[in-house]
Motif scaffolding. Sequence first.
Motif, PDB file in Angstrom:
ATOM      1  N   GLU A   1      11.885   6.262  -6.077  1.00 17.48           N
ATOM      2  CA  GLU A   1      10.878   6.415  -7.126  1.00 17.48           C
ATOM      3  C   GLU A   1      11.485   7.012  -8.386  1.00 17.48           C
ATOM      4  OE1 GLU A   1       6.518   8.560  -7.848  1.00 17.48           O
ATOM      5  OE2 GLU A   1       7.871   9.305  -6.288  1.00 17.48           O
ATOM      6  N   LEU A   2      10.973   6.562  -9.525  1.00 17.41           N
ATOM      7  CA  LEU A   2      11.213   7.201 -10.816  1.00 17.41           C
ATOM      8  C   LEU A   2       9.866   7.741 -11.290  1.00 17.41           C
ATOM      9  CD1 LEU A   2      12.549   7.964 -13.477  1.00 17.41           C
ATOM     10  CD2 LEU A   2      12.526   5.545 -14.131  1.00 17.41           C
ATOM     11  N   PRO A   3       9.610   9.038 -11.132  1.00 18.83           N
ATOM     12  CA  PRO A   3       8.325   9.595 -11.567  1.00 18.83           C
ATOM     13  C   PRO A   3       8.178   9.516 -13.085  1.00 18.83           C
ATOM     14  CG  PRO A   3       9.468  11.086 -10.054  1.00 18.83           C
ATOM     15  CD  PRO A   3      10.461  10.047 -10.477  1.00 18.83           C
ATOM     16  N   LEU A   4       6.954   9.236 -13.545  1.00 15.34           N
ATOM     17  CA  LEU A   4       6.646   9.164 -14.978  1.00 15.34           C
ATOM     18  C   LEU A   4       5.411  10.033 -15.242  1.00 15.34           C
ATOM     19  CD1 LEU A   4       7.138   5.315 -15.474  1.00 15.34           C
ATOM     20  CD2 LEU A   4       8.778   7.147 -15.994  1.00 15.34           C
TER      21      LEU A   4
ATOM     22  N   GLY B   1       1.828   8.556 -17.117  1.00 14.52           N
ATOM     23  CA  GLY B   1       2.239   7.508 -16.192  1.00 14.52           C
ATOM     24  C   GLY B   1       3.161   6.494 -16.831  1.00 14.52           C
ATOM     25  N   LEU B   2       3.737   6.843 -18.010  1.00 13.39           N
ATOM     26  CA  LEU B   2       4.553   5.917 -18.792  1.00 13.39           C
ATOM     27  C   LEU B   2       5.961   6.416 -19.057  1.00 13.39           C
ATOM     28  CD1 LEU B   2       1.929   5.066 -21.577  1.00 13.39           C
ATOM     29  CD2 LEU B   2       2.495   3.674 -19.572  1.00 13.39           C
ATOM     30  N   MET B   3       6.116   7.728 -19.188  1.00 17.07           N
ATOM     31  CA  MET B   3       7.392   8.293 -19.621  1.00 17.07           C
ATOM     32  C   MET B   3       7.812   9.446 -18.731  1.00 17.07           C
ATOM     33  SD  MET B   3       6.668   8.336 -23.741  1.00 17.07           S
ATOM     34  CE  MET B   3       4.949   8.773 -23.497  1.00 17.07           C
ATOM     35  N   SER B   4       9.131   9.611 -18.652  1.00 17.93           N
ATOM     36  CA  SER B   4       9.717  10.738 -17.939  1.00 17.93           C
ATOM     37  C   SER B   4       9.983  11.876 -18.915  1.00 17.93           C
ATOM     38  CB  SER B   4      11.032  10.302 -17.284  1.00 17.93           C
ATOM     39  OG  SER B   4      11.726  11.415 -16.752  1.00 17.93           O
ATOM     40  N   ASN B   5      10.019  13.095 -18.408  1.00 21.44           N
ATOM     41  CA  ASN B   5      10.451  14.230 -19.222  1.00 21.44           C
ATOM     42  C   ASN B   5      11.887  14.626 -18.910  1.00 21.44           C
ATOM     43  OD1 ASN B   5       9.742  15.108 -16.666  1.00 21.44           O
ATOM     44  ND2 ASN B   5       8.913  17.073 -17.342  1.00 21.44           N
TER      45      ASN B   5
ATOM     46  N   ILE C   1       0.832  -1.208   0.000  1.00 22.20           N
ATOM     47  CA  ILE C   1       0.000   0.000   0.000  1.00 22.20           C
ATOM     48  C   ILE C   1       0.866   1.258   0.000  1.00 22.20           C
ATOM     49  CG2 ILE C   1      -1.615   1.342   1.415  1.00 22.20           C
ATOM     50  CD1 ILE C   1      -2.897  -0.893  -0.243  1.00 22.20           C
ATOM     51  N   THR C   2       1.980   1.233   0.702  1.00 23.52           N
ATOM     52  CA  THR C   2       2.894   2.381   0.676  1.00 23.52           C
ATOM     53  C   THR C   2       3.367   2.647  -0.745  1.00 23.52           C
ATOM     54  OG1 THR C   2       3.650   1.992   2.940  1.00 23.52           O
ATOM     55  CG2 THR C   2       5.098   3.280   1.509  1.00 23.52           C
ATOM     56  N   ALA C   3       3.737   1.581  -1.460  1.00 20.94           N
ATOM     57  CA  ALA C   3       4.206   1.734  -2.835  1.00 20.94           C
ATOM     58  C   ALA C   3       3.087   2.246  -3.745  1.00 20.94           C
ATOM     59  CB  ALA C   3       4.746   0.407  -3.349  1.00 20.94           C
ATOM     60  N   ILE C   4       1.899   1.692  -3.599  1.00 15.88           N
ATOM     61  CA  ILE C   4       0.762   2.123  -4.424  1.00 15.88           C
ATOM     62  C   ILE C   4       0.454   3.594  -4.185  1.00 15.88           C
ATOM     63  CG2 ILE C   4      -1.746   1.880  -4.697  1.00 15.88           C
ATOM     64  CD1 ILE C   4      -1.296  -1.165  -4.268  1.00 15.88           C
ATOM     65  N   ASN C   5       0.393   3.998  -2.931  1.00 17.37           N
ATOM     66  CA  ASN C   5       0.047   5.383  -2.620  1.00 17.37           C
ATOM     67  C   ASN C   5       1.115   6.364  -3.080  1.00 17.37           C
ATOM     68  OD1 ASN C   5      -2.454   4.762  -1.550  1.00 17.37           O
ATOM     69  ND2 ASN C   5      -1.699   4.599   0.550  1.00 17.37           N
ATOM     70  N   LYS C   6       2.363   5.908  -3.118  1.00 17.33           N
ATOM     71  CA  LYS C   6       3.432   6.755  -3.647  1.00 17.33           C
ATOM     72  C   LYS C   6       3.168   7.085  -5.110  1.00 17.33           C
ATOM     73  CE  LYS C   6       7.493   8.760  -3.247  1.00 17.33           C
ATOM     74  NZ  LYS C   6       7.683   9.945  -2.360  1.00 17.33           N
ATOM     75  N   LEU C   7       2.730   6.089  -5.875  1.00 14.90           N
ATOM     76  CA  LEU C   7       2.463   6.313  -7.292  1.00 14.90           C
ATOM     77  C   LEU C   7       1.175   7.101  -7.502  1.00 14.90           C
ATOM     78  CD1 LEU C   7       3.521   2.913  -8.898  1.00 14.90           C
ATOM     79  CD2 LEU C   7       4.890   4.942  -8.395  1.00 14.90           C
ATOM     80  N   VAL C   8       0.199   6.903  -6.627  1.00 12.31           N
ATOM     81  CA  VAL C   8      -1.025   7.707  -6.696  1.00 12.31           C
ATOM     82  C   VAL C   8      -0.685   9.173  -6.490  1.00 12.31           C
ATOM     83  CG1 VAL C   8      -3.201   8.221  -5.523  1.00 12.31           C
ATOM     84  CG2 VAL C   8      -2.587   5.850  -6.026  1.00 12.31           C
ATOM     85  N   GLN C   9       0.180   9.443  -5.518  1.00 11.39           N
ATOM     86  CA  GLN C   9       0.592  10.825  -5.236  1.00 11.39           C
ATOM     87  C   GLN C   9       1.303  11.445  -6.435  1.00 11.39           C
ATOM     88  OE1 GLN C   9       3.161  11.141  -1.842  1.00 11.39           O
ATOM     89  NE2 GLN C   9       3.380  13.346  -1.988  1.00 11.39           N
ATOM     90  N   SER C  10       2.144  10.670  -7.094  1.00 12.64           N
ATOM     91  CA  SER C  10       2.924  11.180  -8.232  1.00 12.64           C
ATOM     92  C   SER C  10       2.149  11.135  -9.540  1.00 12.64           C
ATOM     93  CB  SER C  10       4.205  10.357  -8.401  1.00 12.64           C
ATOM     94  OG  SER C  10       4.996  10.398  -7.246  1.00 12.64           O
ATOM     95  N   GLU C  11       1.023  10.444  -9.564  1.00 18.92           N
ATOM     96  CA  GLU C  11       0.241  10.216 -10.774  1.00 18.92           C
ATOM     97  C   GLU C  11       1.069   9.512 -11.840  1.00 18.92           C
ATOM     98  OE1 GLU C  11      -1.720  13.781 -12.041  1.00 18.92           O
ATOM     99  OE2 GLU C  11      -3.183  13.653 -10.414  1.00 18.92           O
ATOM    100  N   GLY C  12       1.836   8.516 -11.389  1.00 13.26           N
ATOM    101  CA  GLY C  12       2.564   7.682 -12.334  1.00 13.26           C
ATOM    102  C   GLY C  12       4.025   7.533 -12.004  1.00 13.26           C
ATOM    103  N   GLY C  13       4.539   6.302 -12.161  1.00 12.23           N
ATOM    104  CA  GLY C  13       5.958   6.077 -11.950  1.00 12.23           C
ATOM    105  C   GLY C  13       6.276   4.637 -11.617  1.00 12.23           C
ATOM    106  N   LEU C  14       7.534   4.417 -11.218  1.00 11.53           N
ATOM    107  CA  LEU C  14       8.017   3.139 -10.712  1.00 11.53           C
ATOM    108  C   LEU C  14       8.570   3.388  -9.324  1.00 11.53           C
ATOM    109  CD1 LEU C  14      10.244   2.057 -13.769  1.00 11.53           C
ATOM    110  CD2 LEU C  14       7.804   1.623 -13.472  1.00 11.53           C
ATOM    111  N   CYS C  15       8.406   2.434  -8.412  1.00 14.22           N
ATOM    112  CA  CYS C  15       8.985   2.630  -7.089  1.00 14.22           C
ATOM    113  C   CYS C  15       9.299   1.296  -6.423  1.00 14.22           C
ATOM    114  CB  CYS C  15       8.100   3.491  -6.196  1.00 14.22           C
ATOM    115  SG  CYS C  15       6.576   2.717  -5.661  1.00 14.22           S
ATOM    116  N   VAL C  16      10.256   1.367  -5.511  1.00 16.71           N
ATOM    117  CA  VAL C  16      10.606   0.257  -4.630  1.00 16.71           C
ATOM    118  C   VAL C  16      10.495   0.781  -3.209  1.00 16.71           C
ATOM    119  CG1 VAL C  16      12.374  -1.394  -3.936  1.00 16.71           C
ATOM    120  CG2 VAL C  16      12.216  -0.686  -6.329  1.00 16.71           C
TER     121      VAL C  16
END
Length: 557
Positions: free
Chosen positions: A484-487, A491-495, A461-476
């Motif tokens: 985290e790598l925000p996308l 929710g697919l690509m970085s700028n 849930i911590t990992a899921i909520n991290k991505l919800v907060q960022s609106e997309g990314g990868l995290c451990v």
Amino acid sequence: MFYLAPLIMKAHIIDIINQTIFDADIIIRSGKIEQLKKLSQPLPKDAPYAMPGFVDSHIHIESSLLTPEHFAPLAVRQGTIACVCDPHEIANVMGVAGIDFMIENAKRVRFHFHFGAPSCVPATPFETSGAKLNATIVAELLKRDDIYGLAEVMNVPGVLNHDPDLMGKLEAAHNEGKPIDGHAPGVTGNDILHYIKEDITTDHECTTLDEARERITMGMKILIREGSAACDFEHLAPLLGESDNMIMFCTDDKYADELREGHINQLVRRSLAKGYPLWNVLNAACLTPVKHYHLNHGLLREGDNADFIIVDNLHDFNILHTFINGCEVFNKQQGVVSAIYVDNPIPVGPLPNNFHASHFTPDDIIVTPPHADAQMKVIVAHEGSLYTQCQLVKPLVVNNQVVPDIENDILKLVVIDRYTQCHPQVAFIHGFGLKQGAIASTIAHDCHNIIALGCSDQDIITAINKLVQSEGGLCVCHQQSCIELPLPIAGLMSNEPPHEVARLHQLLKAQAASQGCRFAAPFMTLSFMCLPVIPELKLSDQGLFDGVKFNFTSLFE
């Protein structure tokens, strides 16, 4: 930006079409090969070789985690000058607006991106996507000059059962005279024959020689895939000695940090090291994609666009120079040069996204067994493969809740619809080897919902909520600590620039490995654990899915 005076280079010319090598001056003017002037005296044996550039015959640019303008600088370093691209990923999130973003962004660099019209958005009705492309929309896309054809037809049952909407898309491609790409894992016999009869001309999903050879005898071209998760080269390489004009190379999905190490050039080197004929290998890497897809870049002939590469020898194929439209975009001594970027590029607009999920709690992913003797279906994942198996196990139950069995590598897997606020779907998975914490991603083929797995409900849930907060990314994550790598792009690509994306992705992989994960590409493998069109057992945002019977199934028996 063209050279005002003719640019002249001496090289051994690799003429793939006529399968010969000769020495010549390459004379370039106004972006074209004005002349290949044969030399009266031979060049030294250690002189460089000029040849057409490499082509990736099927790739999802989004899966590199980069935008097209950031993908191109990595590709030209490896001698790749063109890619046949399926914008299927961003189309599932954003529809036509996502496709248009990819095409417009690609115009910022000198590189040959050839985008197709995604055929299956969504791929099936068994997961929730952010958009739908029906036959009418796809037909309009196929009329466009900037769309090469109909991208991979993943809905095999739809073809075999003549689904009206899918058949409308196939008919539109036929009417426009544009190629149709396939995606038919494990389909054989009469089914593959009927599939191919719809003029579906390629497949990149073969994993065995028998499967590939059957398709070739029916006239289908085979794309040997070597990506970050699906690695089929070792199984399919013998085809290079059998059917040279029916084979192409592709990566399908390849991360930025791996692109820094090599691309199609790696497959060329590996093929030659195995002893396969030079011309067969170069046909697959350079020529067959151009002919099959009717691509508009040059093949190092007089009058062609000056799209070619210079390599040091015919064993290592180290890239010395890459030219696109007469501009040098890569020089080994200087690296990627500024000429890769076009003059007066299109301004960057708002970053597109489609994300509406809210925060979750551990109570949202509790699983209770139906009875004391229940057997549980577990997804079995494998390194280097998108296929899974189903295994029946006795679940580990604590306080009447099924919990991860870390000792036996049975972790909890969660998929959540990111386009609305829905209840999570939960299953269990074997193979990742994680011993602590959780990993999560918003790259989850094909609809790109949230997917996570882990050793405890709190970490998941911590990992899921991290991505919800960022609106997309990868995290451990582990014990509230997250990398985290925000996308932010769909929710697919970085700028961010490619070196920063590559650095963060390597950091994430290293962290996952330190927590016990045994897969070399954990996020790529994870992203396919909810793709229902590849057997055997997957978890979508709508439930556990049997990819053999092609319907939903229960977690317990």
